[in-house]
Design a protein around this motif. Structure first.
Motif, PDB file in Angstrom:
ATOM      1  N   ARG A  35      12.922  14.211  25.605  1.00  0.00           N
ATOM      2  CA  ARG A  35      12.491  13.671  24.310  1.00  0.00           C
ATOM      3  C   ARG A  35      10.978  13.554  24.195  1.00  0.00           C
ATOM      4  N   ILE A  36      10.259  13.947  25.246  1.00  0.00           N
ATOM      5  CA  ILE A  36       8.796  13.956  25.158  1.00  0.00           C
ATOM      6  C   ILE A  36       8.370  14.882  24.024  1.00  0.00           C
ATOM      7  N   SER A  37       7.408  14.449  23.233  1.00  0.00           N
ATOM      8  CA  SER A  37       6.961  15.207  22.072  1.00  0.00           C
ATOM      9  C   SER A  37       6.294  16.515  22.491  1.00  0.00           C
ATOM     10  N   LYS A  38       6.468  17.525  21.662  1.00  0.00           N
ATOM     11  CA  LYS A  38       5.708  18.760  21.830  1.00  0.00           C
ATOM     12  C   LYS A  38       4.989  19.043  20.525  1.00  0.00           C
ATOM     13  N   ASN A  62       5.435   4.477  20.408  1.00  0.00           N
ATOM     14  CA  ASN A  62       6.219   3.263  20.675  1.00  0.00           C
ATOM     15  C   ASN A  62       7.199   3.411  21.833  1.00  0.00           C
ATOM     16  N   SER A  63       6.924   4.341  22.726  1.00  0.00           N
ATOM     17  CA  SER A  63       7.785   4.500  23.904  1.00  0.00           C
ATOM     18  C   SER A  63       7.196   3.717  25.076  1.00  0.00           C
ATOM     19  N   CYS A  64       8.045   3.290  25.977  1.00  0.00           N
ATOM     20  CA  CYS A  64       7.610   2.605  27.192  1.00  0.00           C
ATOM     21  C   CYS A  64       7.440   3.631  28.292  1.00  0.00           C
ATOM     22  N   LEU A  65       6.295   3.612  28.958  1.00  0.00           N
ATOM     23  CA  LEU A  65       6.046   4.590  30.020  1.00  0.00           C
ATOM     24  C   LEU A  65       7.023   4.452  31.178  1.00  0.00           C
ATOM     25  N   GLY A  66       7.686   3.313  31.288  1.00  0.00           N
ATOM     26  CA  GLY A  66       8.622   3.127  32.389  1.00  0.00           C
ATOM     27  C   GLY A  66       9.988   3.736  32.173  1.00  0.00           C
ATOM     28  N   PHE A  67      10.273   4.186  30.938  1.00  0.00           N
ATOM     29  CA  PHE A  67      11.642   4.622  30.623  1.00  0.00           C
ATOM     30  C   PHE A  67      11.643   5.869  29.752  1.00  0.00           C
ATOM     31  N   SER A  74       0.373  -0.186  32.862  1.00  0.00           N
ATOM     32  CA  SER A  74       0.775  -0.162  31.466  1.00  0.00           C
ATOM     33  C   SER A  74       1.856  -1.213  31.269  1.00  0.00           C
ATOM     34  N   VAL A  75       1.863  -1.859  30.099  1.00  0.00           N
ATOM     35  CA  VAL A  75       2.890  -2.856  29.795  1.00  0.00           C
ATOM     36  C   VAL A  75       3.491  -2.550  28.429  1.00  0.00           C
ATOM     37  N   GLY A  76       4.728  -2.974  28.220  1.00  0.00           N
ATOM     38  CA  GLY A  76       5.380  -2.752  26.937  1.00  0.00           C
ATOM     39  C   GLY A  76       5.353  -1.291  26.547  1.00  0.00           C
ATOM     40  N   SER A  77       4.903  -1.016  25.329  1.00  0.00           N
ATOM     41  CA  SER A  77       4.812   0.369  24.863  1.00  0.00           C
ATOM     42  C   SER A  77       3.365   0.864  24.856  1.00  0.00           C
ATOM     43  N   ALA A  78       2.510   0.204  25.635  1.00  0.00           N
ATOM     44  CA  ALA A  78       1.092   0.584  25.673  1.00  0.00           C
ATOM     45  C   ALA A  78       0.889   1.855  26.493  1.00  0.00           C
ATOM     46  N   GLY A  79      -0.129   2.601  26.137  1.00  0.00           N
ATOM     47  CA  GLY A  79      -0.536   3.771  26.906  1.00  0.00           C
ATOM     48  C   GLY A  79       0.167   5.039  26.462  1.00  0.00           C
ATOM     49  N   PRO A 137       5.101  12.075  18.208  1.00  0.00           N
ATOM     50  CA  PRO A 137       4.085  11.828  19.245  1.00  0.00           C
ATOM     51  C   PRO A 137       3.330  10.525  19.021  1.00  0.00           C
ATOM     52  N   SER A 138       2.667  10.068  20.075  1.00  0.00           N
ATOM     53  CA  SER A 138       1.832   8.869  20.004  1.00  0.00           C
ATOM     54  C   SER A 138       0.825   8.963  18.863  1.00  0.00           C
ATOM     55  N   LYS A 139       0.521   7.818  18.267  1.00  0.00           N
ATOM     56  CA  LYS A 139      -0.489   7.783  17.202  1.00  0.00           C
ATOM     57  C   LYS A 139      -1.885   8.095  17.718  1.00  0.00           C
ATOM     58  N   GLU A 140      -2.049   8.106  19.051  1.00  0.00           N
ATOM     59  CA  GLU A 140      -3.361   8.412  19.630  1.00  0.00           C
ATOM     60  C   GLU A 140      -3.539   9.907  19.871  1.00  0.00           C
ATOM     61  N   ILE A 141      -2.751  10.705  19.200  1.00  0.00           N
ATOM     62  CA  ILE A 141      -2.832  12.152  19.348  1.00  0.00           C
ATOM     63  C   ILE A 141      -4.245  12.678  19.105  1.00  0.00           C
ATOM     64  N   PHE A 142      -5.004  12.000  18.226  1.00  0.00           N
ATOM     65  CA  PHE A 142      -6.346  12.474  17.879  1.00  0.00           C
ATOM     66  C   PHE A 142      -7.289  12.397  19.071  1.00  0.00           C
ATOM     67  N   LEU A 143      -7.160  11.352  19.881  1.00  0.00           N
ATOM     68  CA  LEU A 143      -7.996  11.231  21.080  1.00  0.00           C
ATOM     69  C   LEU A 143      -7.715  12.382  22.032  1.00  0.00           C
TER      70      LEU A 143
END
Length: 213
Positions: free
Chosen positions: A56-59, A46-51, A25-30, A72-78
């Motif tokens: 603060r993880i969404s619930k 828009n969070s970086c998986l490295g940090f 993963s790079v940048g805020s991807a994934g 939460p990520s905009k990919e919540i639907f997937l």
């Protein structure tokens, strides 16, 4: 917050950093998610998986309401679509990993089986991977496309986007996503060369001995 939820939050942050540090993963991807007793934990938008900060993880609730943490990520639907259609799913991993994404951009991959059984481990950990039609990131139609599969696939490739892989827990989902990416790397390296893949009998034996997710 239960001890179990705290452990899963820590696991998400730890495994996300491992993926980021190794270039999956790079940048805020994934984005990653994991089921808990009273909802779903998901990496924030828009969070970086490295940090990631575990606290603060969404619930979110099972019906998609934001309960706590960052948005939460905009990919919540997937993610939600996989939890709805595959009751055994305990975690979902969506990456933009290089080689799997490269395969998702090729026009001649088999949409019904875009990661052929090159090794026993991709059969055992990932299974048959379907190519899902392109929709823009964050479009609710992406969830509809996953639901239309009827729970038949533990992993998909989103056309021109990347892989989405599930598992019974966050560790197994991450391991399966890594296996898919490594197999995609082999497929790209072997492209244009005479290639031997596992036979239907080989695949059937693996499923008989090890089961299939």
């Amino acid at each position: 917050m239960s001890d179990s939820e705290n452990r899963i939050r820590e696991d998400i942050a730890r495994l996300s950093k491992s993926l980021f540090d190794r270039g999956f993963s790079v940048g805020s991807a994934g984005n990653l998610s994991a089921a808990v007793e009273d909802g779903i934990l998901m990496t924030p938008t828009n969070s970086c998986l490295g940090f990631l900060d575990p606290a603060r993880i969404s619930k979110i609730s099972r019906d998609g309401r934001h309960l706590s943490g960052d948005k939460p990520s905009k990919e919540i639907f997937l993610h939600s679509a996989f939890y709805e259609t595959r009751p055994e799913v305990g975690a979902v991993v969506h990456l933009h990993s290089t080689y799997a994404t490269a395969l998702s951009c090729l026009s001649d991959v088999d949409p019904e089986d875009c990661i052929p059984p090159l090794t026993p481990y991709v059969v055992m950990r990932v299974g048959r991977v379907k190519l899902v039609d392109y929709v823009r990131p964050g479009d609710e139609k992406g969830g509809d496309l996953i639901r239309a599969l009827g729970g038949k696939h533990a992993a998909v490739l989103l056309a021109n986007h990347g892989p989405v892989v599930t598992g019974k827990d966050i560790c197994s989902a991450v391991y399966a996503a890594e296996e898919l990416e490594e197999t995609a790397k082999l497929l790209v390296a072997l492209r244009g060369l005479p290639t031997r893949i596992l036979t239907a009998e080989n695949v059937a034996e693996l499923k008989a001995v090890f089961g299939s997710y």
